[in-house]
Design a protein around this motif. Sequence first.
Motif, mmCIF file in Angstrom:
data_model
loop_
_atom_site.group_PDB
_atom_site.id
_atom_site.type_symbol
_atom_site.label_atom_id
_atom_site.label_comp_id
_atom_site.label_asym_id
_atom_site.label_seq_id
_atom_site.Cartn_x
_atom_site.Cartn_y
_atom_site.Cartn_z
ATOM 1 N N GLU A 26 0.798 -1.227 0.000
ATOM 2 C CA GLU A 26 0.000 0.000 0.000
ATOM 3 C C GLU A 26 0.831 1.278 0.000
ATOM 4 N N THR A 27 2.136 1.172 0.208
ATOM 5 C CA THR A 27 2.953 2.352 0.457
ATOM 6 C C THR A 27 4.109 2.448 -0.527
ATOM 7 N N LEU A 28 4.304 3.620 -1.082
ATOM 8 C CA LEU A 28 5.464 3.896 -1.916
ATOM 9 C C LEU A 28 6.593 4.325 -0.984
ATOM 10 N N LEU A 29 7.706 3.632 -1.028
ATOM 11 C CA LEU A 29 8.827 3.897 -0.133
ATOM 12 C C LEU A 29 9.988 4.468 -0.943
ATOM 13 N N PRO A 30 10.100 5.809 -1.024
ATOM 14 C CA PRO A 30 11.081 6.427 -1.912
ATOM 15 C C PRO A 30 12.528 6.402 -1.413
ATOM 16 N N SER A 31 12.740 6.218 -0.116
ATOM 17 C CA SER A 31 14.112 6.227 0.402
ATOM 18 C C SER A 31 14.214 5.295 1.596
ATOM 19 N N LEU A 32 15.446 4.961 1.952
ATOM 20 C CA LEU A 32 15.681 4.099 3.105
ATOM 21 C C LEU A 32 15.230 4.786 4.395
ATOM 22 N N HIS A 33 15.467 6.085 4.502
ATOM 23 C CA HIS A 33 15.035 6.838 5.694
ATOM 24 C C HIS A 33 13.503 6.799 5.821
ATOM 25 N N HIS A 34 12.815 7.045 4.724
ATOM 26 C CA HIS A 34 11.348 7.014 4.726
ATOM 27 C C HIS A 34 10.845 5.611 5.069
ATOM 28 N N THR A 35 11.518 4.600 4.573
ATOM 29 C CA THR A 35 11.134 3.215 4.865
ATOM 30 C C THR A 35 11.252 2.926 6.358
ATOM 31 N N GLY A 36 12.366 3.342 6.974
ATOM 32 C CA GLY A 36 12.553 3.122 8.408
ATOM 33 C C GLY A 36 11.496 3.824 9.240
ATOM 34 N N ALA A 37 11.196 5.068 8.884
ATOM 35 C CA ALA A 37 10.176 5.822 9.621
ATOM 36 C C ALA A 37 8.794 5.206 9.446
ATOM 37 N N THR A 38 8.488 4.756 8.232
ATOM 38 C CA THR A 38 7.189 4.143 7.956
ATOM 39 C C THR A 38 7.044 2.824 8.704
ATOM 40 N N LEU A 39 8.099 2.015 8.715
ATOM 41 C CA LEU A 39 8.056 0.749 9.453
ATOM 42 C C LEU A 39 7.912 0.982 10.956
ATOM 43 N N ALA A 40 8.602 1.977 11.490
ATOM 44 C CA ALA A 40 8.496 2.281 12.926
ATOM 45 C C ALA A 40 7.076 2.705 13.277
ATOM 46 N N ALA A 41 6.458 3.523 12.428
ATOM 47 C CA ALA A 41 5.082 3.954 12.688
ATOM 48 C C ALA A 41 4.116 2.777 12.601
ATOM 49 N N TRP A 42 4.323 1.888 11.630
ATOM 50 C CA TRP A 42 3.457 0.706 11.489
ATOM 51 C C TRP A 42 3.599 -0.198 12.715
ATOM 52 N N ARG A 43 4.843 -0.417 13.155
ATOM 53 C CA ARG A 43 5.092 -1.279 14.323
ATOM 54 C C ARG A 43 4.441 -0.697 15.579
ATOM 55 N N THR A 44 4.566 0.619 15.788
ATOM 56 C CA THR A 44 3.944 1.263 16.943
ATOM 57 C C THR A 44 2.428 1.115 16.891
#
Length: 90
Positions: A26-44
């Motif tokens: 569902e998510t476009l992940l344009p950079s490694l930094h954005h991916t890490g932040a998105t994964l952290a938010a999903w995990r929380t």
Amino acid sequence: MAPGKPTQNAFIASINGRLRDELLNETLLPSLHHTGATLAAWRTDDNTECPHSRLGWQTPAAFAQTVTSQRGLPPRNPQSSAPAPVAQPA
């Protein structure tokens, strides 16, 4: 144990499937930094907001509060059940 067989570790296969369905597809992940932040938010969100059927429809955070340690020791890392990393990220 042969690698790549989801039936040999159904828990991990379940987590991977949910992660793929709820986030990666569902998510476009344009950079490694954005991916890490998105994964952290999903995990929380997954640990604090989403009830899980295997936990009696409690969130993992709420369920963790009901579990008492068998040895009476505090958790090593209260933020995560994973062991602390051996090396620091670069």
